[in-house]
Design a protein around this motif. Structure first.
Motif, PDB file in Angstrom:
ATOM      1  N   GLU A   1       0.831  -1.199   0.000  1.00 19.29           N
ATOM      2  CA  GLU A   1       0.000   0.000   0.000  1.00 19.29           C
ATOM      3  C   GLU A   1       0.867   1.251   0.000  1.00 19.29           C
ATOM      4  O   GLU A   1       1.985   1.244   0.482  1.00 19.29           O
ATOM      5  CB  GLU A   1      -0.896   0.013   1.234  1.00 19.29           C
ATOM      6  CG  GLU A   1      -2.057  -0.941   1.092  1.00 19.29           C
ATOM      7  CD  GLU A   1      -3.030  -0.816   2.242  1.00 19.29           C
ATOM      8  OE1 GLU A   1      -3.616   0.256   2.409  1.00 19.29           O
ATOM      9  OE2 GLU A   1      -3.200  -1.807   2.973  1.00 19.29           O
ATOM     10  N   ARG A   2       0.298   2.331  -0.503  1.00 20.74           N
ATOM     11  CA  ARG A   2       1.030   3.582  -0.518  1.00 20.74           C
ATOM     12  C   ARG A   2       1.161   4.094   0.913  1.00 20.74           C
ATOM     13  O   ARG A   2       0.226   4.028   1.696  1.00 20.74           O
ATOM     14  CB  ARG A   2       0.273   4.604  -1.355  1.00 20.74           C
ATOM     15  CG  ARG A   2       1.000   5.908  -1.419  1.00 20.74           C
ATOM     16  CD  ARG A   2       0.346   6.861  -2.379  1.00 20.74           C
ATOM     17  NE  ARG A   2       1.128   8.066  -2.410  1.00 20.74           N
ATOM     18  CZ  ARG A   2       1.042   9.037  -1.516  1.00 20.74           C
ATOM     19  NH1 ARG A   2       0.172   8.947  -0.530  1.00 20.74           N
ATOM     20  NH2 ARG A   2       1.821  10.092  -1.610  1.00 20.74           N
ATOM     21  N   ARG A   3       2.351   4.583   1.249  1.00 25.43           N
ATOM     22  CA  ARG A   3       2.525   5.154   2.581  1.00 25.43           C
ATOM     23  C   ARG A   3       2.978   6.599   2.449  1.00 25.43           C
ATOM     24  O   ARG A   3       4.139   6.884   2.187  1.00 25.43           O
ATOM     25  CB  ARG A   3       3.535   4.318   3.368  1.00 25.43           C
ATOM     26  CG  ARG A   3       3.825   4.920   4.696  1.00 25.43           C
ATOM     27  CD  ARG A   3       3.764   4.018   5.930  1.00 25.43           C
ATOM     28  NE  ARG A   3       3.343   2.657   5.805  1.00 25.43           N
ATOM     29  CZ  ARG A   3       4.019   1.646   6.351  1.00 25.43           C
ATOM     30  NH1 ARG A   3       5.149   1.865   6.977  1.00 25.43           N
ATOM     31  NH2 ARG A   3       3.562   0.425   6.247  1.00 25.43           N
ATOM     32  N   ALA A   4       2.032   7.521   2.640  1.00 18.87           N
ATOM     33  CA  ALA A   4       2.286   8.944   2.387  1.00 18.87           C
ATOM     34  C   ALA A   4       3.394   9.507   3.272  1.00 18.87           C
ATOM     35  O   ALA A   4       4.218  10.304   2.825  1.00 18.87           O
ATOM     36  CB  ALA A   4       0.993   9.731   2.591  1.00 18.87           C
ATOM     37  N   THR A   5       3.425   9.089   4.542  1.00 21.05           N
ATOM     38  CA  THR A   5       4.391   9.671   5.490  1.00 21.05           C
ATOM     39  C   THR A   5       5.824   9.494   5.011  1.00 21.05           C
ATOM     40  O   THR A   5       6.664  10.367   5.183  1.00 21.05           O
ATOM     41  CB  THR A   5       4.266   9.002   6.872  1.00 21.05           C
ATOM     42  OG1 THR A   5       4.245   7.598   6.683  1.00 21.05           O
ATOM     43  CG2 THR A   5       3.008   9.452   7.579  1.00 21.05           C
ATOM     44  N   LEU A   6       6.089   8.359   4.377  1.00 22.79           N
ATOM     45  CA  LEU A   6       7.432   8.058   3.893  1.00 22.79           C
ATOM     46  C   LEU A   6       7.916   9.139   2.928  1.00 22.79           C
ATOM     47  O   LEU A   6       9.047   9.607   3.007  1.00 22.79           O
ATOM     48  CB  LEU A   6       7.337   6.725   3.145  1.00 22.79           C
ATOM     49  CG  LEU A   6       8.499   5.766   3.174  1.00 22.79           C
ATOM     50  CD1 LEU A   6       8.901   5.481   4.588  1.00 22.79           C
ATOM     51  CD2 LEU A   6       8.075   4.471   2.485  1.00 22.79           C
ATOM     52  N   HIS A   7       7.027   9.534   2.041  1.00 25.68           N
ATOM     53  CA  HIS A   7       7.394  10.500   1.008  1.00 25.68           C
ATOM     54  C   HIS A   7       7.543  11.896   1.608  1.00 25.68           C
ATOM     55  O   HIS A   7       8.421  12.651   1.235  1.00 25.68           O
ATOM     56  CB  HIS A   7       6.347  10.463  -0.107  1.00 25.68           C
ATOM     57  CG  HIS A   7       6.188   9.077  -0.670  1.00 25.68           C
ATOM     58  ND1 HIS A   7       7.058   8.549  -1.590  1.00 25.68           N
ATOM     59  CD2 HIS A   7       5.312   8.089  -0.379  1.00 25.68           C
ATOM     60  CE1 HIS A   7       6.690   7.307  -1.867  1.00 25.68           C
ATOM     61  NE2 HIS A   7       5.638   7.008  -1.137  1.00 25.68           N
ATOM     62  N   GLU A   8       6.669  12.198   2.578  1.00 25.47           N
ATOM     63  CA  GLU A   8       6.779  13.498   3.235  1.00 25.47           C
ATOM     64  C   GLU A   8       8.070  13.614   4.024  1.00 25.47           C
ATOM     65  O   GLU A   8       8.753  14.632   3.981  1.00 25.47           O
ATOM     66  CB  GLU A   8       5.586  13.717   4.168  1.00 25.47           C
ATOM     67  CG  GLU A   8       4.557  14.631   3.544  1.00 25.47           C
ATOM     68  CD  GLU A   8       3.145  14.158   3.809  1.00 25.47           C
ATOM     69  OE1 GLU A   8       2.838  13.835   4.970  1.00 25.47           O
ATOM     70  OE2 GLU A   8       2.363  14.081   2.838  1.00 25.47           O
TER      71      GLU A   8
END
Ligand SMILES: C[S@@+](CC[C@H](N)C(=O)[O-])C[C@H]1O[C@@H](n2cnc3c(N)ncnc32)[C@H](O)[C@@H]1O
Lengths: 212, 304
Positions: free
Chosen positions: B265-272
């Motif tokens: 699943e996509r994990r937004a926090t990682l990219h931020e």
């Protein structure tokens, strides 16, 4: 402790010192439990958020459900805890592997590795006259997916839909994205209720609808 | 209800399968995975009427066994296929690119001896390929240039395929690195799972094996980055901060590969987090700070 607005099998329970939405079943994603009840985290589940926000979902417990976008089973496991036969459609193999784990202790949860845009690839498995279609696919064309899956719903069945604005257009104003999606939805459904889920899910719209 | 109604269900055709000596579970699995029909029906009732199940409960028990088996088998197949197909695509793309460039040099050299206005590179080959050759030698030189153009087109088509297929294999890695770099990292590691199991220090220097070998045999300083050098976060960071940038990027790429492999699943926090970390590193250039060196390196996360 049962709540008239919640389906049978979903209750507000005291778990780890807080009153939380909960269902009875084996834990799936490390959620806290107490006395066989597992907390249903509205921040991790659009349907959980809709129940917390008091949507009139029409869910009563024991119904037949088609769940689109099951991912690793966070929400659909709670659904299977209180509903009857629950068909869980997910098209990405990796989350589907975890979905299989969630299905392990739930004998009426049927995992299907299928593309929700192609209902003809699972209409030979999923039965007709389903009581509720729950949809959380978070990809482009969310209204189209809902329209194509209307064929499974009973006449008085409910569509419980979460529309994620950013999946349709990451730059557009969410309100405009929602309006466009609702316009498309109205071709197949009568929209009964809509409300933003922002308290739990930013830029998501919750929708309750019934086939036209 | 007619016979044809039940025939469209996943449970139909069982007798034929049994007659053909197929394993009942295998057959059911294939029908779940490959069957199609336009309209759903009341399958539980039809299945009981057709004698497939004794009761609705019995039907649901069988349905569950069949769906779990089918899904498990398809998941396993698809996972294996996806990252390996991506590896084939990216290696084919790299080979096409390298071969096109090499052949372009040869074609340019030859064309230069035959025509006065021949230019080097793929674009040069494109111009030569468009010429009308006279005589056998010109015909061969022009034809060779045409092969270069075809190979370059194949390279571009492969890149498009990678752009389309990579996100399904590794959504977070692709969001962070772009489809081509993501595919190259997966290819260098030999698959998504081996990549997910590597410490971030190894991911940082993947593709710099020669430099690493030279370092280990005492002939060179340790390489700061391998193929991740092509990432904007490394390439477009000033040289004294590139080590930090490469470490931060490798740390998050490693985590992205793990999330892709284990959850998908996509994990937004990682990219931020990566964006914030890079903003901090790049801010050093404005304040004029040098690279931070020392034991507690904030960029060394993700090391296993
Ligand atoms: C936001 S996640 C769903 C989370 C899940 N509903 C929960 O609360 O536990 C969206 C999921 O939909 C899946 N998906 C996207 N497009 C799909 C499609 N066309 N068919 C089936 N699944 C799809 C994605 O792979 C992803 O796992």
């Amino acid at each position: 402790m049962s709540d008239p607005d919640l389906p049978a099998g979903v209750e507000r329970r005291e778990i780890a010192g807080e009153t939380r939405l909960a269902t009875r079943g084996d834990p799936v994603y490390g959620e806290p439990t107490a006395d066989g009840w597992r907390a249903w985290d509205p921040e991790r589940s659009k349907l959980g958020g809709m129940l917390e926000l008091g949507f009139d979902t029409g869910l009563t417990g024991g119904e037949t459900v088609l769940y689109l976008g099951a991912a690793s089973g966070t929400t659909v496991s709670h659904v299977a805890d209180f509903a009857g036969p629950t068909y869980a459609v997910e098209f990405a193999p990796r989350p589907a592997r975890d979905l299989l784990d969630a299905a392990e202790p739930r004998d009426r949860l049927f995992p299907l590795l299928k593309d929700a845009r192609k209902p003809e690839t699972y209409a030979h498995v999923v039965e007709a006259d389903i009581d509720a279609v729950v949809q959380d696919v978070a990809t482009r064309g969310q209204a189209t997916v809902a329209a194509r899956n209307a064929r499974f719903l009973a006449e008085d069945g409910r569509l419980l839909l979460a529309v994620k604005a950013r999946s349709e257009d990451a730059t557009a104003d969410p309100d405009e994205v929602f309006e466009t999606a609702l316009d498309e939805l109205r071709e197949t459904y009568e929209v009964l209720e809509t409300s933003r889920l922002d308290r739990y899910h930013e830029d998501h719209l919750g929708v309750v609808a019934t086939p036209r | 209800m007619t016979d044809t109604d039940a025939d469209a269900g996943w449970f139909a055709g069982r007798d034929a399968d049994e007659a053909a000596g197929r394993d009942a579970v295998d057959a059911a699995r294939d029908r779940i995975a490959d069957g199609e029909t336009d309209e759903p029906r009341d399958w539980p009732t039809l299945a009981v009427d057709a004698g497939f199940a004794d009761s609705t409960d019995d039907y649901y028990d069988r349905l569950r066994e069949a769906t779990v088996t089918a899904t498990r088998a398809t998941v396993r197949e698809r996972e294996r296929a996806d990252d390996q197909q991506l590896i084939h695509s990216v290696r084919a793309m790299e080979d096409s690119e390298r071969t096109a460039n090499e052949l372009a040099e040869r074609a340019a050299e030859w064309a230069g001896s035959l025509f006065d206005d021949a230019e080097p590179g793929i674009e040069g080959a494109r111009a030569v390929a468009a010429r009308k050759p006279e005589g056998e030698l010109e015909r061969r030189a022009v034809s060779l240039a045409a092969r270069v153009v075809d190979l370059a087109a194949e390279r571009d088509a492969l890149a498009e395929t990678i752009d389309r297929t990579a996100p399904a294999v590794a959504p977070n890695l692709v969001e962070m690195a772009g489809p081509e770099l993501a595919a190259r990292l997966i290819a260098l590691a030999g698959g998504l799972e081996p990549l997910a199991k590597k410490p971030s220090g190894t991911v940082q220097v993947l593709g710099a094996e020669d430099a690493l070998f030279a370092h280990l045999s005492g002939r060179a300083p340790s390489p700061k980055h391998g193929i991740i050098y092509t990432h904007d976060y490394v390439r477009n960071t000033r040289p004294e901060d590139r080590g930090s940038a490469a470490r931060a990027l490798a740390g998050k790429l490693t985590l992205a590969a793990r999330v892709d492999h284990y959850s998908g699943e996509r994990r937004a926090t990682l990219h931020e987090e990566l964006r914030e970390r890079m903003a901090t590193i790049r801010a050093r250039a404005e304040t004029g700070d040098g690279e931070i060196n020392g034991g507690a390196d904030p960029d060394a996360e993700g090391d296993a």
